[in-house]
Design an enzyme around this catalytic site. Structure first.
Site, PDB file in Angstrom:
ATOM      1  N   ASN A 169      51.324  25.794  79.799  1.00 47.40           N
ATOM      2  CA  ASN A 169      50.170  25.157  80.450  1.00 47.40           C
ATOM      3  C   ASN A 169      49.715  23.862  79.787  1.00 47.40           C
ATOM      4  O   ASN A 169      49.047  23.052  80.413  1.00 47.40           O
ATOM      5  CB  ASN A 169      49.006  26.139  80.607  1.00 47.40           C
ATOM      6  CG  ASN A 169      48.481  26.650  79.285  1.00 47.40           C
ATOM      7  OD1 ASN A 169      49.099  26.445  78.242  1.00 47.40           O
ATOM      8  ND2 ASN A 169      47.350  27.324  79.322  1.00 47.40           N
ATOM      9  N   GLY A 245      50.403  31.770  73.741  1.00 45.00           N
ATOM     10  CA  GLY A 245      51.026  32.431  74.885  1.00 45.00           C
ATOM     11  C   GLY A 245      50.308  33.736  75.163  1.00 45.00           C
ATOM     12  O   GLY A 245      49.183  33.954  74.690  1.00 45.00           O
ATOM     13  N   GLU A 265      47.172  31.790  69.447  1.00 41.93           N
ATOM     14  CA  GLU A 265      46.156  31.736  70.492  1.00 41.93           C
ATOM     15  C   GLU A 265      46.755  32.475  71.677  1.00 41.93           C
ATOM     16  O   GLU A 265      47.771  32.055  72.230  1.00 41.93           O
ATOM     17  CB  GLU A 265      45.823  30.298  70.887  1.00 41.93           C
ATOM     18  CG  GLU A 265      44.729  30.237  71.930  1.00 41.93           C
ATOM     19  CD  GLU A 265      44.823  29.048  72.859  1.00 41.93           C
ATOM     20  OE1 GLU A 265      45.439  28.036  72.491  1.00 41.93           O
ATOM     21  OE2 GLU A 265      44.294  29.151  73.979  1.00 41.93           O
ATOM     22  N   CYS A 299      43.949  29.516  79.105  1.00 36.70           N
ATOM     23  CA  CYS A 299      43.480  30.704  78.365  1.00 36.70           C
ATOM     24  C   CYS A 299      41.966  30.755  78.402  1.00 36.70           C
ATOM     25  O   CYS A 299      41.373  31.820  78.256  1.00 36.70           O
ATOM     26  CB  CYS A 299      43.890  30.648  76.900  1.00 36.70           C
ATOM     27  SG  CYS A 299      45.542  30.087  76.651  1.00 36.70           S
ATOM     28  N   THR A 300      41.330  29.594  78.563  1.00 38.19           N
ATOM     29  CA  THR A 300      39.877  29.523  78.529  1.00 38.19           C
ATOM     30  C   THR A 300      39.253  29.575  79.931  1.00 38.19           C
ATOM     31  O   THR A 300      38.058  29.297  80.073  1.00 38.19           O
ATOM     32  CB  THR A 300      39.452  28.214  77.833  1.00 38.19           C
ATOM     33  OG1 THR A 300      40.248  27.165  78.354  1.00 38.19           O
ATOM     34  CG2 THR A 300      39.623  28.290  76.334  1.00 38.19           C
TER      35      THR A 300
HETATM   36  O1  G3P Z   1      45.173  27.729  77.674  1.00 37.55           O
HETATM   37  C1  G3P Z   1      45.207  27.009  76.519  1.00 37.55           C
HETATM   38  C2  G3P Z   1      43.859  26.718  75.942  1.00 37.55           C
HETATM   39  O2  G3P Z   1      44.034  26.091  74.726  1.00 37.55           O
HETATM   40  C3  G3P Z   1      42.929  26.025  76.882  1.00 37.55           C
HETATM   41  O3  G3P Z   1      42.488  24.786  76.502  1.00 37.55           O
HETATM   42  O4  G3P Z   1      41.308  22.684  76.807  1.00 37.55           O
HETATM   43  O5  G3P Z   1      41.841  24.029  78.803  1.00 37.55           O
HETATM   44  O6  G3P Z   1      40.106  24.794  77.211  1.00 37.55           O
HETATM   45  P1  G3P Z   1      41.380  24.033  77.386  1.00 37.55           P
END
Ligand code: G3P
Length: 494
Positions: A169, A245, A265, A299-300
């Site tokens: 991603n 991942g 992470e 992920c966030t």
């Molecule tokens: O999914 C990876 C994570 O590091 C998300 O980053 O910047 O989209 O909050 P961001």
């Protein structure tokens, strides 16, 4: 590597075959095997990548092992200069890398550009920040029973060879975040880009080479995780693994890697808690952005919303009102498309649709979306969802958000703290004091008050608890994670 590596993508009539980088040379693998990188937009072949052999991995590990000490001995100001040059090259290729990213992983052009720009800024920031990392000396007589007879000289040194495994991603940004911090601290790096995103990753490796990282200090090996993953993570030359991942893959790596430092992470199933006094306009906007940016493949991303029935009804009305302004599914290369392009593959889309249907069968109500078309999943909202249903209990990496009604805020805390995941959570309330008090109840890495979960600003600490991660990242924290303390004690018996 010849510069046609950066030839305009539109001029490439047939899909290019990319070599891997053994640290010194760009090579075809002796395996004779390549793997196609398929665009999630239209299933076209973006390019072919090498599937390297275990012998090639051994050679790369030996090369990075041999060069690491001289790299660590290179004056820091020279390593810093190389990283600033790398940042400049990333900026130089912004247009190229953005359109490659968009085609390779289906990110909207706007999101792809933001990833590239952010990567250049992050690289510069790392290079500036590393100069303020200091060792220290400690006196022995502070501790009862000791006189002044010892001085501790505490230095910060490299681990050795870092294995960097990046996700699809953010194949440029999250790769650079691992590579730059590791290199600045004097480690050598074996970089394994994601299979989808590998072409972007190879370009990044080329940029580090162009910027002047010496031969043998960074290598880039490609191939499926299933084919080379186990061999890499169990290799005796690896001194630290930094991985982003899924939680399942993270757990599998941790079980195999043995006693070496791990910086992970992993998955996040991030909740947004909406208190009755929240500003509904702002909350709706943040939830839309949080749930649907990059088709929910962060992920966030916000995956579920917790609030009382009445609050959720009010919020849903506001979300539906604002959706057309902020979300439009389509070809990610078109300026018309907003937030939602395809997910990473047709298989991934099928899994997401299955999770949506599982929740519906278990009693959830579909408000909008829910349908799959090839690699596309319509932006989806479900209500009447329970924490045990698929779209909340598992990490659904797609544009899906579930509304879960609770009787009170205490129940929201229980649901969040009993989740397998613990990356971030958001709390929406006009009472910031209440927001802070609530945040302290939650067992997650970071709590955002009146904002959707996010990693940035990139110098803030970024971490997950439970199945969401190990260690801490974020500029200074990543530099610290990529190095260890080396105390040398000078004994001067008196
Ligand atoms: O999914 C990876 C994570 O590091 C998300 O980053 O910047 O989209 O909050 P961001």
């Amino acid at each position: 590597m010849p510069e046609e590596f950066f030839a305009p993508i539109s001029n490439q009539q047939t899909p290019p075959t990319y070599k891997f980088f053994d640290g010194k040379e760009w090579k075809d693998s002796t395996s004779g095997k390549t793997s196609d990188v398929i665009s999630p937009i239209d299933a076209s072949v973006v390019g072919k990548i090498q599937v390297v052999t275990t012998n090639e991995i051994d050679a790369v590990m030996e090369a990075t092992y041999v060069t690491q000490r001289s790299w660590e001995a290179t004056p820091l100001h020279q390593r810093v200069k190389i990283m600033h040059l790398a940042a400049d090259w990333i900026r130089h290729f912004e247009e190229y890398l953005s359109s490659l990213l968009s085609r390779e992983i289906g990110k909207t052009l706007e999101e792809a550009k933001s990833e590239i720009k952010r990567t250049a800024d992050l690289t510069d920031y790392f290079a500036d920040e590393v100069q303020s990392l200091r060792g220290e000396t400690l006196d022995s007589d502070n501790f009862p029973g000791y006189d002044k007879g010892r001085i501790g000289i505490i230095e910060r040194v490299a681990y050795g060879t870092v294995l960097a495994i990046a996700p699809f991603n953010y194949p440029v940004n999250l790769s650079a975040s691992k590579i730059v911090s590791a290199l600045l601290m004097g480690n050598s790096v074996v970089f394994k880009p994601p299979s989808q995103g590998a072409i972007s990753g190879l370009h990044l490796a080329r940029i580090f080479q162009k910027a002047g990282v010496p031969p043998g200090v960074i290598a880039c090996v490609t191939g499926g995780g299933g084919e080379i993953g186990d061999y890499l993570v169990t290799h005796k030359r690896v001194d630290l693994i930094t991985f982003t991942g899924s939680s399942d893959t993270g757990l599998a790596i941790a079980q195999k890697a043995g006693m070496i430092p791990l910086v992970f992470e992993c998955g996040g199933n991030n909740p947004a808690v909406v208190m009755p006094d929240a500003d509904m306009n702002l909350t709706a906007r943040e939830i839309i952005k949080g749930a649907f940016s990059y088709a929910g493949q962060r992920c966030t991303a916000i995956k579920y919303v917790l609030g009382t029935k009445q609050t959720l009804e009010q919020l849903l009305g506001e979300v539906q009102k604002q959706m057309p302004e902020f979300v439009k599914m389509g070809d990610p290369r078109s300026p018309e498309t907003k937030l939602v392009g395809p997910v990473i593959s047709q298989d991934a889309a099928t899994k997401i649709e299955t999770a949506i249907n599982d929740s519906i069968q278990a009693g959830a109500t579909l408000v909008t979306g829910g349908k799959q078309n090839n690699s596309f999943i319509e932006p989806t909202i479900l209500i009447n969802v329970k924490p045990t249903m698929a779209t909340v209990a598992t990490e659904v990496f797609g544009p899906v958000v579930s509304f879960v009604a609770v009787s009170d805020m205490g129940q929201a805390v229980t649901i969040i703290n009993e989740s397998r995941f613990g990356l971030q959570a958001s709390v929406f309330t006009k009472d910031e004091g209440a927001g802070i008090a609530f945040a302290k109840e939650l067992n997650v890495g970071t709590v955002q008050i009146n904002g959707s979960p996010q990693r940035g600003p990139d110098h803030f600490p970024f971490l997950g608890v439970k199945a969401s991660g190990l260690g801490v990242q974020g500029v200074r924290y990543s530099l610290e994670s990529m190095s260890r303390l080396r105390p040398i004690v000078l004994n001067k018996p008196q």
